[in-house]
Design an enzyme around this catalytic site. Structure first.
Site, PDB file in Angstrom:
ATOM      1  N   CYS A   1       0.850  -1.203   0.000  1.00  0.00           N
ATOM      2  CA  CYS A   1       0.000   0.000   0.000  1.00  0.00           C
ATOM      3  C   CYS A   1       0.878   1.243   0.000  1.00  0.00           C
ATOM      4  O   CYS A   1       1.605   1.482  -0.954  1.00  0.00           O
ATOM      5  CB  CYS A   1      -1.003  -0.029   1.145  1.00  0.00           C
ATOM      6  SG  CYS A   1      -2.321   1.188   0.918  1.00  0.00           S
TER       7      CYS A   1
ATOM      8  N   HIS B   1      -3.854  -4.567  -0.558  1.00  0.00           N
ATOM      9  CA  HIS B   1      -3.459  -5.194   0.711  1.00  0.00           C
ATOM     10  C   HIS B   1      -3.525  -6.719   0.572  1.00  0.00           C
ATOM     11  O   HIS B   1      -4.604  -7.285   0.711  1.00  0.00           O
ATOM     12  CB  HIS B   1      -4.400  -4.739   1.827  1.00  0.00           C
ATOM     13  CG  HIS B   1      -4.200  -3.317   2.235  1.00  0.00           C
ATOM     14  ND1 HIS B   1      -3.269  -2.932   3.157  1.00  0.00           N
ATOM     15  CD2 HIS B   1      -4.787  -2.184   1.805  1.00  0.00           C
ATOM     16  CE1 HIS B   1      -3.291  -1.622   3.303  1.00  0.00           C
ATOM     17  NE2 HIS B   1      -4.207  -1.138   2.482  1.00  0.00           N
TER      18      HIS B   1
ATOM     19  N   GLU C   1      -2.701  -8.788   2.667  1.00  0.00           N
ATOM     20  CA  GLU C   1      -3.127  -9.318   3.981  1.00  0.00           C
ATOM     21  C   GLU C   1      -4.628  -9.168   4.202  1.00  0.00           C
ATOM     22  O   GLU C   1      -5.163  -9.642   5.194  1.00  0.00           O
ATOM     23  CB  GLU C   1      -2.323  -8.638   5.099  1.00  0.00           C
ATOM     24  CG  GLU C   1      -2.747  -7.223   5.467  1.00  0.00           C
ATOM     25  CD  GLU C   1      -2.259  -6.136   4.499  1.00  0.00           C
ATOM     26  OE1 GLU C   1      -1.719  -6.480   3.430  1.00  0.00           O
ATOM     27  OE2 GLU C   1      -2.446  -4.945   4.813  1.00  0.00           O
TER      28      GLU C   1
END
Lengths: 251, 201
Positions: free
Chosen positions: B78, B181, B183
Site C-alpha cells: 500500500c 493489501h 493481507e
C-alpha cells in the site's frame, strides 16, 4: 473493474452470535469467529461485527471476538455498535478492525465523524444511518436502533456526513428492514445522487434477485444482509452467481 | 526470516496476523542490524506519504531498507509500495526511496469515486514469482487515493479504475510493491505472501 461487494453482518451479544446460523461444518453456530471464518470461506467481501448490547462490561468480550477473527479471516472487518468516542474507535482498530461504523453517536455529535476521519483516515469511518419515510414525502433520520426519530432530514444528513470526511455510508431503510420485499431502491438512489462516497445498501433483502436489483437500479457499491445469510436461506456464492449472470462484476 | 519494518505503520498488525496464520517466520523490527540478517523485508504502510517517509527516516530505517533492497526481496504494501518510487506529490512534493523509477500522484479520473476502495481485478502484464500458482480472475482489496505512474517494464499488474492503476510493481530484481493489501485480499492475497516467503529462500 471494481467489484460490487456482498457483506454479511453478524450481530453479537455477550460474545455469541445472536441469530441462529445453519452452517454445515460449523459446530458451534453461536461462535462468531467460526461464523466469520465460514463467511470468509464462502467469499464474503467484508464482514461486519455489530455489538448489539454495547455495554461497558461486555466490551472486552466483544473486542476479543474481533481480535480472534482478525487472526483467521483475511478480508476487511468492520466493527460497529456502541462506538461513541475516538478512544472507542482506537480500541476497535487496535483489536484488528479495518473500519469503524458509527450511527447514533454521529447524529448526536457530528464532530465525531470529523475527528475519526482526521485521526484514522476517511477509509476507516463508515457512518451507518437508519432512516424512514415521513408524511411530507421526505426521509427522517432515526437513532437508538431505529427507535427514536431525530429532527434531521436524511438528504441533508448524508451531505454533512460526506463533508465531515466519512469514507462510506451504510444506509438502512427502516421501511424495508425485516419486510424482506427487497432493498429500498427509492431511498438508496436518493442518497446516491446526493453524495460521491460509496453507499452500502442495508435492510430488506428477502430473495436472491434482490441483490442484483439493487445493483442494477442504484449506484450502491455494496449490499449488506444479516438474517438472510444467518439462517442459511441464501448463501453468498448463490448471490454472487446470480449477480454475475446478470453482468454485475463480482469477486 | 522476514523483517517487517516497524516505523508506526497502521497495517503492521494485519500483516503480522497474516504471516502468523501462514506460519511464516518473521520479526517486527526497527533495528537496521536485524534487517541485515533477514532473508527478506516487508515495508508496510497506511496514511499520508510525507508523514510515513519522515517516520521511516526518524526510525533510522531508510538506509537499511535501501541497502538490503539490492540483495534480498523487498515487498512494499500500500503506502509502503508508493514509498518505493522516486517521489509523491501528496501534500507537496516529497522524495521517496527511489528504488523503482516513477512517481506517485492523485488518481486522475474525475469520473470515479476517490478513494479507490474495494475489490478490483488485476490485469497481469508480466510473469512474476509473486503470482505463481494463483489463478484468474484475481481480485485484490484496494484502499487508496494516490497511485503510482511508472514504465511498463516495472508493471507486473494493474487494476482498471477509469485508467490504469499500477497494482503490482517491480524494479526487475529484488524490489516488489503491492498497491493493494495482500493481507486483506482473502486466499489469493495469502498465496502472494506465501510466494514472497519462497522468494526469500
Amino acid at each position: 473493474m471494481l467489484a460490487k461487494r456482498i457483506i454479511p453482518c453478524l450481530d453479537v451479544r455477550h460474545g455469541k452470535v445472536v441469530k441462529g446460523i445453519n452452517f454445515e461444518g460449523v459446530r458451534d453456530v453461536g461462535d462468531p469467529v467460526a461464523c466469520a471464518a465460514e463467511y470468509n470461506r464462502q467469499g464474503a467481501d467484508e464482514i461486519v461485527f455489530y455489538d448489539i448490547v454495547a455495554s461497558y462490561e461486555g466490551r472486552g468480550t466483544f473486542l476479543d471476538v474481533v481480535r480472534e477473527t482478525a487472526k483467521q479471516v483475511f478480508v476487511p472487518l468492520t466493527v460497529g455498535g456502541g462506538i461513541s468516542t475516538v478512544a472507542d474507535m482506537r480500541e476497535a482498530l487496535r483489536a484488528g478492525a479495518d473500519k469503524i461504523s458509527i450511527n447514533s453517536a454521529a447524529v448526536k455529535n457530528p464532530q465525531l465523524i470529523s475527528e475519526g476521519a482526521e485521526i484514522f483516515g476517511s477509509q476507516c469511518i463508515v457512518v451507518g444511518i437508519d432512516a424512514k419515510r415521513n408524511k411530507d414525502g421526505g426521509f427522517t433520520v432515526y437513532v437508538n436502533g431505529g427507535r427514536v426519530a431525530m429532527p434531521v432530514d436524511l438528504l441533508d444528513w448524508v451531505v454533512e456526513v460526506e463533508r465531515r470526511g466519512a469514507g462510506e455510508i451504510c444506509l438502512n431503510s427502516i421501511d424495508t428492514d425485516g419486510v424482506r420485499g427487497g432493498f429500498d431502491i427509492e431511498m438508496l438512489q436518493a442518497v446516491c445522487k446526493r453524495v460521491k462516497i460509496p453507499v452500502i445498501a442495508s435492510g430488506g433483502a428477502g430473495k436472491l434477485s434482490d441483490f442484483a436489483s439493487v445493483f442494477q437500479q442504484t449506484t450502491v457499491t455494496a449490499a449488506l444482509a444479516a438474517s438472510l445469510f444467518h439462517f442459511g436461506e441464501l448463501t453468498i456464492p448463490e448471490v454472487k452467481a446470480d449477480c454475475r449472470a446478470k453482468g454485475i462484476a463480482m469477486r | 526470516m522476514i523483517a517487517v519494518i516497524d516505523y508506526g505503520a497502521g497495517n503492521l498488525f494485519s500483516v503480522c496476523n497474516a504471516l502468523n496464520y501462514l506460519n511464516i517466520a518473521h520479526t517486527v523490527t526497527g533495528d537496521p542490524a536485524e534487517v541485515d540478517r533477514a532473508d527478506a523485508v516487508i515495508l508496510p504502510g497506511v496514511g499520508a506519504f510525507p508523514a510515513a517517509m519522515q517516520a521511516l527516516n526518524e526510525a533510522g530505517m531508510t538506509g537499511a531498507v535501501c541497502e538490503n533492497a539490492k540483495k534480498k526481496p523487498l515487498l512494499g504494501i500500500c503506502l509502503g509500495m508508493q514509498m518505493l518510487f522516486e517521489q509523491s506529490d501528496e501534500m507537496g512534493i516529497c522524495a521517496g526511496l527511489g528504488l523503482i523509477p516513477g512517481e506517485v500522484k492523485r488518481i486522475p479520473s474525475e469520473r470515479v469515486i476517490i478513494p479507490h476502495m474495494g475489490w478490483n481485478e488485476l490485469v497481469i502484464r508480466q510473469e512474476s514469482p509473486l503470482l505463481q500458482g494463483i489463478g484468474t480472475p484475481l481480485y485484490t482489496y484496494f484502499v487508496h487515493s494516490y497511485q503510482a505512474f511508472c514504465a511498463d517494464e516495472n508493471l507486473i499488474a494493474y487494476a482498471d479504475y477509469d485508467g490504469r492503476v499500477p497494482a503490482l510493481v517491480t524494479d526487475g530484481q529484488f524490489v516488489f510493491g503491492a498497491q493493494f493489501h495482500p493481507e486483506k485480499s482473502g486466499e489469493q492475497g495469502l498465496m502472494m505472501l506465501r510466494n514472497f516467503e519462497r522468494m526469500a529462500k
